[in-house]
Design a protein around this motif. Structure first.
Motif, mmCIF file in Angstrom:
data_model
loop_
_atom_site.group_PDB
_atom_site.id
_atom_site.type_symbol
_atom_site.label_atom_id
_atom_site.label_comp_id
_atom_site.label_asym_id
_atom_site.label_seq_id
_atom_site.Cartn_x
_atom_site.Cartn_y
_atom_site.Cartn_z
ATOM 1 N N SER A 32 39.330 31.312 47.326
ATOM 2 C CA SER A 32 38.343 32.033 48.114
ATOM 3 C C SER A 32 36.703 32.071 47.736
ATOM 4 O O SER A 32 36.701 32.511 46.634
ATOM 5 C CB SER A 32 38.811 33.306 48.578
ATOM 6 O OG SER A 32 37.646 33.950 49.671
ATOM 7 N N GLU A 33 35.957 31.561 48.516
ATOM 8 C CA GLU A 33 34.489 31.643 48.134
ATOM 9 C C GLU A 33 33.583 31.914 49.283
ATOM 10 O O GLU A 33 33.874 31.913 50.528
ATOM 11 C CB GLU A 33 33.961 30.219 47.750
ATOM 12 C CG GLU A 33 34.756 29.644 46.596
ATOM 13 C CD GLU A 33 34.697 30.216 45.200
ATOM 14 O OE1 GLU A 33 33.944 31.022 45.009
ATOM 15 O OE2 GLU A 33 35.606 29.982 44.384
ATOM 16 N N ALA A 34 32.354 32.812 48.929
ATOM 17 C CA ALA A 34 31.483 33.198 49.849
ATOM 18 C C ALA A 34 30.225 32.554 49.622
ATOM 19 O O ALA A 34 29.859 32.549 48.544
ATOM 20 C CB ALA A 34 31.186 34.727 49.897
ATOM 21 N N TYR A 35 29.719 32.250 50.726
ATOM 22 C CA TYR A 35 28.336 31.166 50.848
ATOM 23 C C TYR A 35 27.479 31.799 51.927
ATOM 24 O O TYR A 35 27.587 32.288 52.750
ATOM 25 C CB TYR A 35 28.711 29.919 50.993
ATOM 26 C CG TYR A 35 29.563 29.127 50.182
ATOM 27 C CD1 TYR A 35 29.019 28.769 48.950
ATOM 28 C CD2 TYR A 35 30.886 29.089 50.408
ATOM 29 C CE1 TYR A 35 29.790 27.933 47.975
ATOM 30 C CE2 TYR A 35 31.712 28.192 49.530
ATOM 31 C CZ TYR A 35 30.976 27.889 48.405
ATOM 32 O OH TYR A 35 31.815 27.042 47.434
ATOM 33 N N ALA A 36 26.197 31.688 51.223
ATOM 34 C CA ALA A 36 25.097 32.269 52.273
ATOM 35 C C ALA A 36 25.149 30.929 53.174
ATOM 36 O O ALA A 36 25.008 29.995 52.923
ATOM 37 C CB ALA A 36 23.817 32.029 51.630
ATOM 38 N N ALA A 37 25.214 31.370 54.487
ATOM 39 C CA ALA A 37 25.495 30.374 55.633
ATOM 40 C C ALA A 37 24.244 29.281 55.576
ATOM 41 O O ALA A 37 24.638 28.027 56.016
ATOM 42 C CB ALA A 37 25.429 31.056 56.892
ATOM 43 N N GLY A 38 23.333 29.717 55.152
ATOM 44 C CA GLY A 38 22.027 28.788 55.232
ATOM 45 C C GLY A 38 22.310 27.587 54.343
ATOM 46 O O GLY A 38 21.513 26.580 54.211
ATOM 47 N N GLU A 39 23.135 27.810 53.128
ATOM 48 C CA GLU A 39 23.438 26.653 52.212
ATOM 49 C C GLU A 39 24.209 25.859 52.633
ATOM 50 O O GLU A 39 24.827 25.102 51.638
ATOM 51 C CB GLU A 39 23.732 27.496 50.871
ATOM 52 C CG GLU A 39 22.550 28.393 50.378
ATOM 53 C CD GLU A 39 21.307 27.532 50.029
ATOM 54 O OE1 GLU A 39 21.280 26.527 49.418
ATOM 55 O OE2 GLU A 39 20.206 27.808 50.648
ATOM 56 N N LEU A 40 25.062 26.046 53.706
ATOM 57 C CA LEU A 40 26.213 25.063 53.999
ATOM 58 C C LEU A 40 25.963 23.663 53.911
ATOM 59 O O LEU A 40 26.592 22.879 53.361
ATOM 60 C CB LEU A 40 26.612 25.350 55.460
ATOM 61 C CG LEU A 40 27.551 26.740 55.581
ATOM 62 C CD1 LEU A 40 27.890 26.977 57.092
ATOM 63 C CD2 LEU A 40 29.015 26.433 54.916
ATOM 64 N N LYS A 41 24.884 23.459 54.337
ATOM 65 C CA LYS A 41 24.323 21.844 54.475
ATOM 66 C C LYS A 41 23.982 21.316 53.274
ATOM 67 O O LYS A 41 23.633 20.074 52.940
ATOM 68 C CB LYS A 41 23.363 21.408 55.463
ATOM 69 C CG LYS A 41 24.038 21.684 56.909
ATOM 70 C CD LYS A 41 23.071 20.915 57.929
ATOM 71 C CE LYS A 41 23.993 20.848 59.303
ATOM 72 N NZ LYS A 41 23.061 20.184 60.225
ATOM 73 N N HIS A 42 23.984 22.070 51.961
ATOM 74 C CA HIS A 42 23.509 21.684 50.675
ATOM 75 C C HIS A 42 24.696 21.134 49.941
ATOM 76 O O HIS A 42 24.746 20.994 48.848
ATOM 77 C CB HIS A 42 22.849 22.797 50.243
ATOM 78 C CG HIS A 42 21.335 22.882 50.526
ATOM 79 N ND1 HIS A 42 20.273 22.227 50.509
ATOM 80 C CD2 HIS A 42 20.889 23.809 51.555
ATOM 81 C CE1 HIS A 42 19.256 22.513 51.143
ATOM 82 N NE2 HIS A 42 19.507 23.643 51.674
ATOM 83 N N GLY A 43 25.819 21.158 50.575
ATOM 84 C CA GLY A 43 27.048 20.616 49.835
ATOM 85 C C GLY A 43 28.365 21.128 50.299
ATOM 86 O O GLY A 43 29.282 20.649 50.332
ATOM 87 N N THR A 44 28.453 22.348 50.716
ATOM 88 C CA THR A 44 29.541 23.414 50.794
ATOM 89 C C THR A 44 30.306 22.772 52.183
ATOM 90 O O THR A 44 31.512 22.825 52.064
ATOM 91 C CB THR A 44 29.161 24.914 51.167
ATOM 92 O OG1 THR A 44 28.579 25.372 49.973
ATOM 93 C CG2 THR A 44 30.665 25.602 51.152
ATOM 94 N N ILE A 45 29.411 22.342 53.225
ATOM 95 C CA ILE A 45 30.172 21.913 54.300
ATOM 96 C C ILE A 45 31.148 20.719 54.098
ATOM 97 O O ILE A 45 31.784 20.438 55.245
ATOM 98 C CB ILE A 45 29.035 21.813 55.374
ATOM 99 C CG1 ILE A 45 29.514 21.875 56.781
ATOM 100 C CG2 ILE A 45 28.413 20.065 55.250
ATOM 101 C CD1 ILE A 45 28.829 21.809 57.910
ATOM 102 N N SER A 46 30.791 19.995 53.092
ATOM 103 C CA SER A 46 31.844 18.729 52.804
ATOM 104 C C SER A 46 33.208 19.190 52.499
ATOM 105 O O SER A 46 34.019 18.564 52.672
ATOM 106 C CB SER A 46 31.279 17.990 51.541
ATOM 107 O OG SER A 46 31.323 18.890 50.502
ATOM 108 N N LEU A 47 33.554 20.496 52.295
ATOM 109 C CA LEU A 47 34.807 20.929 52.076
ATOM 110 C C LEU A 47 35.488 21.552 53.200
ATOM 111 O O LEU A 47 36.866 21.802 53.322
ATOM 112 C CB LEU A 47 34.636 22.358 50.918
ATOM 113 C CG LEU A 47 34.165 21.899 49.623
ATOM 114 C CD1 LEU A 47 33.782 23.284 49.062
ATOM 115 C CD2 LEU A 47 34.988 21.247 48.895
#
Length: 304
Positions: free
Chosen positions: A189-204
Motif C-alpha cells: 500500500s502506498e499513499a500519494y499526493a493526488a496532484g502527482e499521479l501523472k508524474h508516474g504513479t498513474i502507470s501503476l
C-alpha cells in the motif's frame, strides 16, 4: 503525523514548519539555531532514531518540545518541555489511540501559539475549540456505522496492492491510512499526493486496482474528483471518503463512499483516520493476520 502538523501549524502560525524523518535528521546537516523549536513526537519515548535526532537538535541549539505517551521515558526526561498524550497502555504494535491523542495535542499547541502570536482571531479560536470538544461524539458516530466499512473490507481484502490519494490534509491522513493497512494486513500500500499521479504513479493503475480517495478537504474537493475520474478511466475501483455535507457529490464519481461528520477543516484528520483504521483492521481480520502483533514489527524501535 508530521505532515498534518506542518499543514496545520503553518496555516495557524504563518511560520515555516519543516518535517524531518528522525532516522535521516542527523545525516542531512539540518539548519537548526537557538531560535528553532524542535517538536519530537513518540508514543514510547524510547525510539532510538527519534532520541538521536532530538539530541542532535539540542546540540545545535534548539529547544525541544516532546509529545509522548509513556511517562518518564527517555525522550520525556531529556526534553526541555514535555506534553503527555495520556493515551494509556497501547498493546497493539500498530498505534491507533496514540495517533489520535497526538493529533489533539498538536491542535492545542497550534491554537496556543496562534493566540500568543496574534495569528488567530477570538471567534475562530472559539470555533476550533468547540469543534474539538465534539470530536469524541463524532468518532462514536463513525463507529456506529462501521458495518459499511466492514462490508467494503470484505470486497477488497484479497487485493495485492492499494493506493491512497488525497491533497493537503487528505494526503497527510492517507499516509497514515496506508501505513496501517500495510502494517497489519501485509498488503502493498502506498499513499500519494493526488496532484502527482501523472508524474508516474498513474502507470501503476490497471483494471481492478483499488484506490482509496480522501476528499474531505473542501477547498480541493473538485480537484480531487478530477483525479478520481483519471484513475477510474484506467480501470480503478475507487472508495471515496468525505464529509457528510459532500456525500451526495462524492457518490456521483466514486464506486463506494464512506462519510464522516463535518467539522472544522483543521480537525478533519481526527475523523478521517478512524474509518481508515477500521478498514485496515477488517481487511487484516479477513486475511487471518495477527492484528495486535504483526510480523517483523516491534512496538518500539531500539536499534538503528
Amino acid at each position: 503525523m508530521g505532515r498534518v502538523t506542518k499543514y496545520n501549524l503553518e496555516k495557524l502560525l504563518r511560520r515555516p514548519v519543516e518535517v524531518a524523518l528522525a532516522s535521516e535528521f542527523r545525516y542531512c546537516e539540518p539548519i537548526v539555531t537557538d531560535k528553532t523549536l524542535a517538536i519530537v513526537i513518540s508514543q514510547s519515548g524510547e525510539t532510538i532514531d527519534t532520541l538521536a535526532a532530538m539530541r542532535e537538535a539540542r546540540r545545535l541549539g534548539a529547544r525541544v518540545l516532546s509529545i509522548v505517551n509513556v511517562v518518564g521515558s527517555t525522550i520525556a526526561r531529556e526534553s526541555d518541555y514535555v506534553l503527555y498524550t495520556w493515551a494509556g497502555p497501547e498493546i497493539a504494535v500498530a498505534t491507533t489511540k496514540a495517533y489520535s491523542t497526538q493529533l489533539a495535542l498538536i491542535y492545542l499547541v497550534g491554537l496556543y501559539f496562534a493566540e500568543v502570536l496574534g495569528t488567530i482571531d477570538e471567534e475562530e479560536y472559539k470555533t476550533v475549540v468547540n469543534e474539538l470538544l465534539l470530536i469524541p461524539s463524532k468518532v462514536e458516530q463513525i463507529l456506529d456505522s462501521k458495518e459499511a466499512i466492514q462490508y467494503y473490507a470484505s470486497i477488497y481484502f484479497n487485493h495485492d496492492s492499494v493506493f491512497f490519494i488525497g491533497r493537503n490534509l487528505d494526503y497527510a491522513v492517507g499516509l497514515e491510512g496506508s501505513l496501517k493497512l500495510k502494517e497489519i494486513s501485509y498488503i502493498h500500500s502506498e499513499a500519494y499526493a493526488a496532484g502527482e499521479l501523472k508524474h508516474g504513479t498513474i502507470s501503476l493503475i490497471e483494471q481492478g486496482t483499488l484506490v482509496i480517495a480522501l476528499a474531505s478537504y473542501g477547498k480541493l474537493f473538485e480537484k480531487l474528483m478530477s483525479n478520481v475520474v483519471e484513475v477510474k478511466a484506467r480501470g480503478a475501483d475507487v472508495v471515496g471518503l468525505t464529509t457528510e455535507s459532500r456525500g451526495e457529490e462524492l457518490k456521483k464519481t466514486v464506486d463506494s463512499a464512506i462519510l464522516v461528520p463535518d467539522t472544522h477543516p483543521m480537525l478533519l484528520p481526527s475523523l478521517d483516520v478512524v474509518p481508515l483504521q477500521l478498514f485496515a483492521y477488517y481487511v487484516a481480520l479477513m486475511r487471518g493476520c495477527d492484528i495486535d502483533k504483526p510480523r517483523n514489527l516491534a512496538k518500539s524501535v531500539t536499534v538503528e
